[in-house]
Motif scaffolding. Sequence first.
Motif, PDB file in Angstrom:
ATOM      1  N   ILE A  14       2.046  -5.091   5.404  1.00  7.94           N
ATOM      2  CA  ILE A  14       1.762  -3.805   6.031  1.00  7.94           C
ATOM      3  C   ILE A  14       0.255  -3.605   6.161  1.00  7.94           C
ATOM      4  CG2 ILE A  14       3.866  -2.807   5.033  1.00  7.94           C
ATOM      5  CD1 ILE A  14       1.988  -1.062   3.299  1.00  7.94           C
ATOM      6  N   ALA A  15      -0.117  -2.712   7.039  1.00 10.23           N
ATOM      7  CA  ALA A  15      -1.519  -2.366   7.250  1.00 10.23           C
ATOM      8  C   ALA A  15      -1.708  -0.892   6.943  1.00 10.23           C
ATOM      9  CB  ALA A  15      -1.938  -2.669   8.680  1.00 10.23           C
ATOM     10  N   ILE A  16      -2.813  -0.580   6.271  1.00  8.61           N
ATOM     11  CA  ILE A  16      -3.117   0.795   5.884  1.00  8.61           C
ATOM     12  C   ILE A  16      -4.429   1.198   6.527  1.00  8.61           C
ATOM     13  CG2 ILE A  16      -3.654   2.332   3.951  1.00  8.61           C
ATOM     14  CD1 ILE A  16      -1.940   0.549   2.170  1.00  8.61           C
ATOM     15  N   ILE A  22       0.795   6.820   8.132  1.00  7.84           N
ATOM     16  CA  ILE A  22       0.466   7.146   6.744  1.00  7.84           C
ATOM     17  C   ILE A  22       1.565   6.563   5.861  1.00  7.84           C
ATOM     18  CG2 ILE A  22       0.172   9.010   5.075  1.00  7.84           C
ATOM     19  CD1 ILE A  22      -0.930  10.713   7.392  1.00  7.84           C
ATOM     20  N   ARG A  23       1.184   5.719   4.934  1.00  8.60           N
ATOM     21  CA  ARG A  23       2.155   4.995   4.109  1.00  8.60           C
ATOM     22  C   ARG A  23       2.525   5.792   2.862  1.00  8.60           C
ATOM     23  NH1 ARG A  23       3.806   1.144   7.729  1.00  8.60           N
ATOM     24  NH2 ARG A  23       2.007   0.002   8.578  1.00  8.60           N
ATOM     25  N   ILE A  24       3.769   5.623   2.428  1.00  2.58           N
ATOM     26  CA  ILE A  24       4.311   6.364   1.290  1.00  2.58           C
ATOM     27  C   ILE A  24       4.641   5.381   0.169  1.00  2.58           C
ATOM     28  CG2 ILE A  24       6.302   7.704   0.518  1.00  2.58           C
ATOM     29  CD1 ILE A  24       6.355   8.893   3.377  1.00  2.58           C
ATOM     30  N   GLY A  50      10.134   4.094   0.338  1.00  2.95           N
ATOM     31  CA  GLY A  50       8.833   3.694  -0.186  1.00  2.95           C
ATOM     32  C   GLY A  50       8.323   2.431   0.491  1.00  2.95           C
ATOM     33  N   GLU A  51       7.045   2.436   0.844  1.00 10.64           N
ATOM     34  CA  GLU A  51       6.457   1.308   1.574  1.00 10.64           C
ATOM     35  C   GLU A  51       5.572   0.433   0.694  1.00 10.64           C
ATOM     36  OE1 GLU A  51       5.580   2.694   5.934  1.00 10.64           O
ATOM     37  OE2 GLU A  51       5.297   4.397   4.569  1.00 10.64           O
ATOM     38  N   ILE A 256      -7.545  13.667   6.660  1.00 11.15           N
ATOM     39  CA  ILE A 256      -7.931  12.726   5.607  1.00 11.15           C
ATOM     40  C   ILE A 256      -6.675  12.208   4.913  1.00 11.15           C
ATOM     41  CG2 ILE A 256      -9.128  12.489   3.396  1.00 11.15           C
ATOM     42  CD1 ILE A 256     -11.044  14.701   4.338  1.00 11.15           C
ATOM     43  N   GLY A 257      -6.570  10.896   4.789  1.00 15.14           N
ATOM     44  CA  GLY A 257      -5.455  10.312   4.054  1.00 15.14           C
ATOM     45  C   GLY A 257      -4.728   9.256   4.867  1.00 15.14           C
ATOM     46  N   ASP A 258      -4.524   8.080   4.261  1.00 18.77           N
ATOM     47  CA  ASP A 258      -3.853   6.972   4.933  1.00 18.77           C
ATOM     48  C   ASP A 258      -2.618   6.497   4.188  1.00 18.77           C
ATOM     49  OD1 ASP A 258      -6.000   6.300   7.096  1.00 18.77           O
ATOM     50  OD2 ASP A 258      -7.115   6.496   5.219  1.00 18.77           O
ATOM     51  N   THR A 259      -2.506   6.882   2.924  1.00 14.13           N
ATOM     52  CA  THR A 259      -1.321   6.587   2.130  1.00 14.13           C
ATOM     53  C   THR A 259      -1.261   7.624   1.017  1.00 14.13           C
ATOM     54  OG1 THR A 259      -0.255   4.979   0.660  1.00 14.13           O
ATOM     55  CG2 THR A 259      -2.643   4.856   0.834  1.00 14.13           C
ATOM     56  N   ILE A 260      -0.049   8.021   0.604  1.00 11.82           N
ATOM     57  CA  ILE A 260       0.076   9.082  -0.391  1.00 11.82           C
ATOM     58  C   ILE A 260       1.138   8.739  -1.428  1.00 11.82           C
ATOM     59  CG2 ILE A 260      -0.599  10.821   1.305  1.00 11.82           C
ATOM     60  CD1 ILE A 260       2.289  11.837   1.279  1.00 11.82           C
ATOM     61  N   ARG A 261       0.976   9.350  -2.594  1.00 14.22           N
ATOM     62  CA  ARG A 261       2.009   9.334  -3.608  1.00 14.22           C
ATOM     63  C   ARG A 261       2.118  10.725  -4.221  1.00 14.22           C
ATOM     64  NH1 ARG A 261       2.327   7.178  -9.816  1.00 14.22           N
ATOM     65  NH2 ARG A 261       4.499   7.801 -10.126  1.00 14.22           N
ATOM     66  N   VAL A 262       3.321  11.221  -4.335  1.00  7.66           N
ATOM     67  CA  VAL A 262       3.600  12.481  -5.026  1.00  7.66           C
ATOM     68  C   VAL A 262       4.027  12.131  -6.443  1.00  7.66           C
ATOM     69  CG1 VAL A 262       5.043  14.530  -5.089  1.00  7.66           C
ATOM     70  CG2 VAL A 262       4.260  13.631  -2.883  1.00  7.66           C
ATOM     71  N   SER A 263       3.196  12.442  -7.437  1.00  5.16           N
ATOM     72  CA  SER A 263       3.437  12.022  -8.823  1.00  5.16           C
ATOM     73  C   SER A 263       4.265  13.064  -9.559  1.00  5.16           C
ATOM     74  CB  SER A 263       2.099  11.811  -9.553  1.00  5.16           C
ATOM     75  OG  SER A 263       1.371  10.770  -8.954  1.00  5.16           O
TER      76      SER A 263
END
Length: 456
Positions: A14-16, A22-24, A50-51, A256-263
């Motif tokens: 994958i590319a980010i 936007i990757r998850i 999930g990616e 702003i943001g290219d990949t995210i995680r909800v913790s």
Amino acid sequence: MNRRPTTVAHVGNIAIGGNNPIRIQSMTTTNTNDTASCVAQARRIIDAGGELVRLTTQGRREAENLKNISAALHAEGYTTPLVADVHFNANVADVAACYAEKVRINPGNYVDPARKFKHLEYTDEEYAEELQKIDHRLMPFIKLCKEHHTAVRIGVNHGSLSDRIMSRYGDTPEGIVESCMEFLRIFRREDFNDIVISIKASNTVVMVQSVRLLVQQMDKEGMHYPLHLGVTEAGEGEDGRIKSAVGIGALLTEGIGDTIRVSLSEEPEAEIPVARQLVDSIEECIQLRATAEASIINDTITLQMKESNWETFQLKVAMAVGALFIDRKAHELVISNEHFSDDQLRTLADAVLQAARIKFTKTEYISCPGCGRTLYDLRSTIARIKAATTNLVGLKIGIMGCIVNGPGEMADADYGYVGAGPGRISLYRQKECVEKNIPETEAVDHLLALIRADRQ
């Protein structure tokens, strides 16, 4: 949406960044030496959307076992990139670079010793020598990453800044950003560009301010690396979701943001639909944010929405107004929606204000999502502590699985409950450890006794 322009980082297949989606992502909570459990949990994360899947690699054995986990997933047709999470041991990062598609390193403990909250005095020459140590240690790691086509995440956590950075810059966004830039400058000099950056904090205001400042500093120095967003130790349930939406959403609505995680302190696959909802709501929430800002009268935002799904509604509200409250453009929130009761809407408004650190109307829980480092039963412990402290309005309690961010995040909490070893807990009053190595079976009672004694 006009996203901030970034270079593209290649992580496995994958590319980010750039014009890519936007990757998850999420992170396993299983022991990384337990191949079957890791594979099963990774499958659930991937099947949920999930990616990328991150796994903790606290030692060489865990890093080497990524090879077996990857092989087992590939045998079942899963090619999602695996990310090794490394703290305290740069040698482990070298091993992980041979087996993972991406390695996360933490500038706070990659070369600098673990944080002890000591003030250190450096001359400029001595400080430069410390930077040379980082440079020297990064070189073999960068070489390995180039050889194996392994990407890198430089992941700065507010809770694990080094004493060196804290002593020179203080507990500030400037210090958080400089901790990142020290590493970035070396990677750029070595023409290594498969990099993703993250700056995380449990405090949404610190997180947003720091990421914005990082973007400014990178632009100033001609860098445009993709960014991973997250509010660390967000908690669980509605509060964890709202807190994440306030912090992550504030930045997503600014491009702003290219990949995210909800913790979340829940099963990792439960994070994925929340993250997906945030990404899918960006355009709508940009419009809602503009409308909300235009509505400000007498220090109050008035927000009207027709969304009928409660969880989606909560996320959109928090995402739409998060940046406005973080920037202190208002201090009150009134929400209108015919599908929900006045009590529900008031409770939601209070939760958003608390997540943005405007006003505290209930106990605040700063709890980590858990990972393979977690040293006790996190979810049952959270439930016990919540049941006994839910009426302590304004009190902030940190519940941490291990020491990676535990002591550091205690600076933003009144009390901390931190895994210190298998079946052992240490208790903190803010960042001061007041009881060490308590048996887990007794630790919650000790925490409650400490709180009661201080409040008498």
